[in-house]
Design an enzyme around this catalytic site. Sequence first.
Site, short mmCIF file in Angstrom:
data_model
loop_
_atom_site.label_atom_id
_atom_site.label_comp_id
_atom_site.label_asym_id
_atom_site.label_seq_id
_atom_site.Cartn_x
_atom_site.Cartn_y
_atom_site.Cartn_z
N GLY A 64 11.09 -6.17 1.38
CA GLY A 64 12.14 -5.84 2.35
C GLY A 64 12.73 -7.10 2.97
CE LYS A 77 13.25 -1.32 -9.47
NZ LYS A 77 12.03 -0.76 -10.04
CD GLU A 92 9.91 4.29 4.82
OE1 GLU A 92 8.97 3.59 5.24
OE2 GLU A 92 9.81 5.14 3.93
CB CYS A 146 5.11 3.84 4.16
SG CYS A 146 6.08 5.34 4.24
CD GLU A 169 1.64 -0.70 3.93
OE1 GLU A 169 2.29 -1.61 3.41
OE2 GLU A 169 2.11 0.41 4.18
N GLY A 203 9.79 0.28 0.39
CA GLY A 203 8.74 -0.46 -0.31
C GLY A 203 8.03 -1.38 0.65
CB SER A 204 5.91 -4.29 0.03
OG SER A 204 6.80 -5.07 -0.74
#
Length: 792
Positions: A248, A191, A265, A299, A397, A243-244
């Site tokens: 996660g 996706k 990740e 990231c 972040e 992703g974030s």
Amino acid sequence: MNKIAQIFETLEYGPAPEAADQAIAWLDQHERRFGHFINGEWTEPGTTFTTDNPVTGEKLADLTEGTPADIDLAVNAARAAFGPWSALSGYERGKYLYAIARAIQKHSRLFSVLETLDNGKPIRESRDIDIPLVARHFYHHAGWAQHLQREFPDHVPYGICGQIIPWNFPLLMLAWKIAPALAAGNTVILKPAEFTSLTALLFAEICQRIGLPKGVVNIVTGQGETGQAIVAHPGVDKIAFTGSTEVGKAIRIATAGTGKGLSLELGGKSPYIVFEDADIDSAIEGIVDAIWFNQGQVCCAGSRLLVQESIEERFITKLKKRMATLRVGDPLDKSVDIGAMVASVQVERIRDLMARGAAEGAVVYEPDNMTLPGAGCFLKPALITNVSPANTLVAEEIFGPVLVAMSFRTPEEAVALANNTKYGLAATIWSENINLALDIAPKIKAGVVWVNGTNNFDAAVGFGGYKESGFGREGGREGMSAYLKPKWEKDLQPSSSSHGEPVEPRERAADPLDTPLDQTAKMYIGGKQARPDSGYSRPVLSPTGETIGEVGEGNRKDIRNAVEAARAALGWSTTSAHSRAQILYFLAENLDYRRDEFARRIKAQTGEDGTEEVALSVERLFAFAGWADKYDGAVHNPPLRAIAAAMVEPLGVLGIVAPPSRPLLGSIALLAPALAMGNTVVLVPSAQSPLSITDLYQVIETSDVPSGVVNIVTGDSATLAKTLAEHDGVDGLWFAGDAQTSAMVEKASAGNLKQTWTSRGLHYDLTDRRFEGDYFLAKATQVKNVWIPYGA
Ligand code: NDP
């Protein structure tokens, strides 16, 4: 048009637009409406959402919202394709990957323009970085496919991989996920992010064109709910997510107890450390690549500048001057440095964060000579100063073109500041002193460290995080192993340990063996015997229910003390592997001296002759003493002027909850690899038969194991496992026991994303010599890749 003389006068850039006509024609060819790509075919578009150009706000296309029914279809297709695909020879699979790489290269211009249109990143980056790296990934993994059997003997693919990717490097993240998965023989459902699905759809067309077997790659578009449906689908065997950290953690919780493979990740807040002896001009150019590459939507962006105080003023002045020369504008212009943010919601989010940081005292600098395009999702590059470590802009972040600067005085202070974050994805070190740079690199808790360079990536070099930046690696050997598992795992049977069943207590045994009535075996914390905080003890019963001893009933407080002791002993991780090996050999030798006593103790607890178990435990300690100085890293040769040293590092503090059976070996088999690799341990021995391990501290004490390296807390396995799983000072947790507690451990570990291994109620026969190898060594370690300039 300017005259040449005028151009020399001002050195201004003229417009250098890249034509978008090919990409527009491709969109038109699809009537700007897309269904999903399932089983090698396009589905009819369903309920749609739009994907827009962040520069103009214009709609590029309508995309279909993936429903649970679509995911079902995709899982069925991937399942049907899995058998034949995984049965192909590695060479055959490799040829498909090679064909994909070639096709991407042939269509690289179309891919880069489409990426820039959809994402807003400068064409310079999509053309020169993203797409070439995509092709490199497929080439590199074509080779892995072919050499799989040799390099990963007795390993099999997971099966169906659900892959969920973000919008910052749309096609590159696709390549990082799909290339290794396919090389290993998996089939995939991917996706893409809702903002940036177009290049994934063009990739689907490439799969069709090169004749990739149907169902091997399925692309389902959609938003967060579609991702959730993939994660929740029982037919999916592994989830790979980028992703974030927030999502996660949600995925960690959603997959707990399902047995699905998982690699995450996640976010970062990576330090960029500049020492006073750095080549300052290079370090300034490095910052441009660290934080203004891809508008800071990276990231591993070097978003926290830590500069040595003695050069701070000079450095910041130069940096501001350089910032003023950055060109923000239409990303299709080949001389633009900073393009558009992916969407207006990101612009809002970043502005909000900056306002919060400013309210907390931060000073914001943005070049004032810079004009932004009138419309579109543009932001100026920003430099934030006057911040404390607690400022929102330092802690969070930002995922935008915002650099936060702080200063330090000494290398120790630089390390402390660098590690003062919940993240651990990457770090950059600038110094002309190789001794200093390579002294700092091992001290930084991050999966990637760049020395005198930044944001270098390559398919042969693993990438991934420590701490809350996730686990698992992408790229290289580690990345391949994330898509494979040992063949024997599928044959594991539910555990039916006779020692796992509670027995009814009876009268105390006539022969109390080594434990007189009034003695309760102590716990062992920080190198000292410790009484349980609760003051309570629990009886240890023989198989026939007689009390043969007592141990302390450990609680939350005992675990906290043990974790504190284990953290204080983390110097063990930097003890040389040779020394660790010597200590493990010494442990083995001292255990062997007392083999009869330990064998009798096993018999008293289990009713079985313990001679063989003690012998196996000694052998296991020998085995991992042998591994301590052999399970180490590699040096990679990426196609850059650098090498990447892949260093194998321990997780840190490891909680180990031993299985109910095999009172001695059950603990030793897990403890030995953890110690060999430099972890410190909080060990919870078998709840039913803990005496073999409470006896062990006498052996530990006489074997030169430093205080705090092994801590023993006795008590109820599930209760203590929960406390360990919830403790943020624990970096990894292994639990051998029932399925329900295993699920709880995985769920509760989401708090700090500690890495877990659980036996899920399956019988892992720890007497088997397969556990003398890398199975637990890999789980006890994480790889840090240190990039170092090398060669001409
Ligand atoms: P998310 O983590 O929300 O999205 C990443 C991917 O996961 C997208 O495909 C997203 O779909 C999907 N997703 C969202 N929710 C779920 C869920 N519950 N279950 C499964 N899949 C889900 O990142 P965002 O795009 O929302 O960005 C938010 C912030 O995350 C950024 O500002 C940045 O700080 C950080 N981020 C970090 C990245 C990294 O590489 N470390 C990459 C991207 C973002 P959809 O896009 O449709 O929502």
